[in-house]
Design an enzyme around this catalytic site. Structure first.
Site, PDB file in Angstrom:
ATOM      1  N   ARG A  35     -21.876  41.766  16.050  1.00 31.86           N
ATOM      2  CA  ARG A  35     -20.504  42.158  15.725  1.00 31.86           C
ATOM      3  C   ARG A  35     -20.357  42.417  14.224  1.00 31.86           C
ATOM      4  NH1 ARG A  35     -15.773  41.154  18.836  1.00 31.86           N
ATOM      5  NH2 ARG A  35     -16.272  40.769  21.023  1.00 31.86           N
ATOM      6  N   GLU A 160      -2.421  45.509  23.959  1.00 30.80           N
ATOM      7  CA  GLU A 160      -3.719  46.169  24.020  1.00 30.80           C
ATOM      8  C   GLU A 160      -3.506  47.654  24.289  1.00 30.80           C
ATOM      9  OE1 GLU A 160      -7.177  44.547  25.818  1.00 30.80           O
ATOM     10  OE2 GLU A 160      -6.297  42.549  25.944  1.00 30.80           O
ATOM     11  N   LYS A 209       5.763  32.678  20.593  1.00 33.67           N
ATOM     12  CA  LYS A 209       4.707  33.511  21.186  1.00 33.67           C
ATOM     13  C   LYS A 209       4.588  33.256  22.683  1.00 33.67           C
ATOM     14  CE  LYS A 209       0.844  35.817  21.800  1.00 33.67           C
ATOM     15  NZ  LYS A 209       0.791  37.293  21.840  1.00 33.67           N
ATOM     16  N   PHE A 254       9.126  46.545  31.420  1.00 31.10           N
ATOM     17  CA  PHE A 254       8.442  45.566  32.272  1.00 31.10           C
ATOM     18  C   PHE A 254       9.157  45.353  33.607  1.00 31.10           C
ATOM     19  CE2 PHE A 254       6.674  44.870  28.156  1.00 31.10           C
ATOM     20  CZ  PHE A 254       5.354  44.490  28.386  1.00 31.10           C
ATOM     21  N   ASN A 256       8.569  47.695  36.132  1.00 28.51           N
ATOM     22  CA  ASN A 256       7.845  48.516  37.102  1.00 28.51           C
ATOM     23  C   ASN A 256       7.120  47.635  38.120  1.00 28.51           C
ATOM     24  OD1 ASN A 256       8.650  50.830  35.804  1.00 28.51           O
ATOM     25  ND2 ASN A 256       6.764  51.075  34.640  1.00 28.51           N
ATOM     26  N   SER A 257       7.475  47.803  39.367  1.00 29.75           N
ATOM     27  CA  SER A 257       6.798  47.065  40.430  1.00 29.75           C
ATOM     28  C   SER A 257       5.382  47.616  40.616  1.00 29.75           C
ATOM     29  CB  SER A 257       7.570  47.203  41.744  1.00 29.75           C
ATOM     30  OG  SER A 257       8.887  46.728  41.601  1.00 29.75           O
ATOM     31  N   CYS A 265      -3.742  37.880  27.888  1.00 38.61           N
ATOM     32  CA  CYS A 265      -2.598  37.100  27.400  1.00 38.61           C
ATOM     33  C   CYS A 265      -1.720  36.505  28.492  1.00 38.61           C
ATOM     34  CB  CYS A 265      -1.753  37.976  26.473  1.00 38.61           C
ATOM     35  SG  CYS A 265      -2.595  38.464  24.962  1.00 38.61           S
ATOM     36  N   LYS A 325      -5.189  47.474  32.339  1.00 46.79           N
ATOM     37  CA  LYS A 325      -4.138  48.446  32.079  1.00 46.79           C
ATOM     38  C   LYS A 325      -4.800  49.682  31.493  1.00 46.79           C
ATOM     39  CE  LYS A 325      -1.735  48.218  28.276  1.00 46.79           C
ATOM     40  NZ  LYS A 325      -0.808  47.838  27.180  1.00 46.79           N
ATOM     41  N   ARG A 332     -10.303  41.753  31.659  1.00 50.31           N
ATOM     42  CA  ARG A 332      -9.922  40.353  31.837  1.00 50.31           C
ATOM     43  C   ARG A 332      -8.686  40.231  32.722  1.00 50.31           C
ATOM     44  NH1 ARG A 332     -10.029  38.397  25.666  1.00 50.31           N
ATOM     45  NH2 ARG A 332      -9.390  40.588  25.409  1.00 50.31           N
TER      46      ARG A 332
END
Length: 428
Positions: A35, A160, A209, A254, A256-257, A265, A325, A332
């Site tokens: 990395r 993300e 958060k 947020f 949307n079904s 997260c 997504k 993940r």
């Protein structure tokens, strides 16, 4: 300012690159030599829109990576802890990486004479900065927090796929601190920002958060619960939520079904908040239900598929979308993982396509077939499942190449009009 970033994962890499783009001198620390080498070459270890351009512009100039804590702490005035905080098998947060980072920083502060601020940016449950990070820093350094060095908490609110944009154009900045001097140093990093800056104590910053992510996850599960009801009543849940979202108290985001939420997260943070609640003898029933609804959605999709293909044994099922997504290669907690698992348990032959995430899913399911295009996945398929909202899926017109044109849409990406397909939306 001179900044060191501890951890070059998703949050650390974006944070380091963005701070460098604002004119700061940034040193990123990681234990993974590959990395470090990658970042110094201007190649990001993760995919994120706009990140590669930032690394190429600043690597070797005011941004570099190293394995050496001594180098990083000696040549910085503020350190951000950006290490992973996974949950254990019981759902409670695992703080071993935060402890290791705090100890490593503290050991280097022992011989440092100048004032240094340590900021926890990793997502941690309330009281972690105060009761875990600070005592370790004090023990390892032999110094006193709030006197010899500062400690703060600065949560990230990065989506993300849009993280660089979100860092540069945030809705708000939260600065947690238990001493004014440390808070002032952290705040100075954001002096050019126009958004609201909220200054609170560290445990309040940590809680903000978690509550943010838990609330968004709740909106998704609520929308899916409503969608499951609407499906049975023959009501278009998207029209319902369009009407609901016009209420300024609710907003359209947020709602949307679909197949549910995943990623690094939401699932982890809701579980960790449930675990923290148990520590203070409270059972958060709503949060538990949020996870139950989310876990149930992939099975709803499978039930719809079996209406049209009752026996899945040896059937060729195309799964379109593997990332949790669109616009990321992150798998993940992807809802495609339980979907594929259920298909394999039924004896189906799975052929999968994702424009970015196939190489990661191969580590989970190495023995299914992966193809390079959606059209190739649909060829001779007995059914198709849409699991991720990639924009390219809206343009698909090769369903005629399927053996049976059955499409089960988990993300409302396919318009069935004029396509001559057997179409089912998971919630519509």
């Amino acid at each position: 300012m001179r900044i060191s970033i501890i951890g070059t994962g998703y949050v650390g890499t974006v944070t380091g690159a963005c701070f460098a783009s604002l004119g700061n001198d940034v040193i990123c620390v990681d234990v993974d030599a590959r990395r470090v080498e990658s970042m110094n070459a201007g190649v990001p270890p993760i995919y994120e829109e706009g990140l590669e351009e930032l690394l190429k512009a600043h690597a070797g100039k005011n941004l570099r990576a190293t394995l050496d804590y001594d180098d990083a702490i000696a040549h910085s005035d503020i350190s951000f802890i950006c290490v992973p905080t996974p949950t254990d098998e019981g759902g409670k947060i695992d703080l071993r990486f935060v402890r290791e980072a705090s100890r490593s920083i503290g050991q280097r502060l022992k011989n440092k004479s100048s004032y240094h601020v340590v900021v926890v940016k990793s997502t941690v449950v309330p009281q972690t900065t105060q009761s875990v990070a600070t005592p370790i820093l004090e023990e390892a350094s032999g110094k006193k927090a709030g006197v010899d060095f500062g400690v703060g908490m600065n949560p990230e609110f990065l989506r993300e796929g849009k993280a660089v944009h979100d860092f540069m154009h945030p809705d708000r900045i939260v600065i947690g601190g238990d001493d004014p001097k440390a808070q002032a140093v952290i705040k100075s990093l954001y002096k050019g920002y126009k958004c609201p800056i909220l200054e609170v104590d560290t445990k309040t910053a940590e809680m903000i958060k978690y509550v943010s992510n838990a609330f968004l996850a709740t909106k998704i599960s609520f929308s899916n619960e409503v969608g499951n009801i609407c499906k049975r009543l023959g009501i278009d849940t998207y029209k319902v939520m369009e009407g609901v979202g016009l209420d300024a108290r609710i907003s359209p985001f947020f709602l949307n079904s679909g197949l549910g939420f995943g990623g690094s997260c939401f699932p982890k943070d809701v579980k960790a908040l449930i675990g923290k609640a148990a520590d203070v003898d409270y059972e958060p029933q709503l949060l538990k239900t949020v996870l139950l609804v989310n876990d149930h959605q992939p099975q709803m999709l499978l039930k719809l598929l079996k209406i049209h293909v009752p026996d899945l044994k040896d059937k060729r099922i195309a799964v379109l979308g593997l990332a949790f997504k669109n616009d990321t290669d992150d798998i993940r907690e992807s809802r495609a993982i339980p979907v594929i698992g259920s298909l394999l348990a039924e004896g189906a032959q799975v052929v999968a396509y994702d424009p970015m995430a196939s190489r990661h899913m191969k580590k989970v399911y190495p023995n299914i077939e992966y193809v390079k295009t959606a059209d190739e996945a649909l060829m001779d398929a007995d059914a198709c499942i849409v699991a991720t909202e990639w924009a390219e899926f809206k343009k698909l017109d090769s369903f005629g190449n399927m053996r049976r044109p059955v499409v089960i849409d988990g993300r409302k990406m396919i318009d069935p009009k004029g396509k001559n397909i057997i179409y089912e939306g998971i919630c519509w």
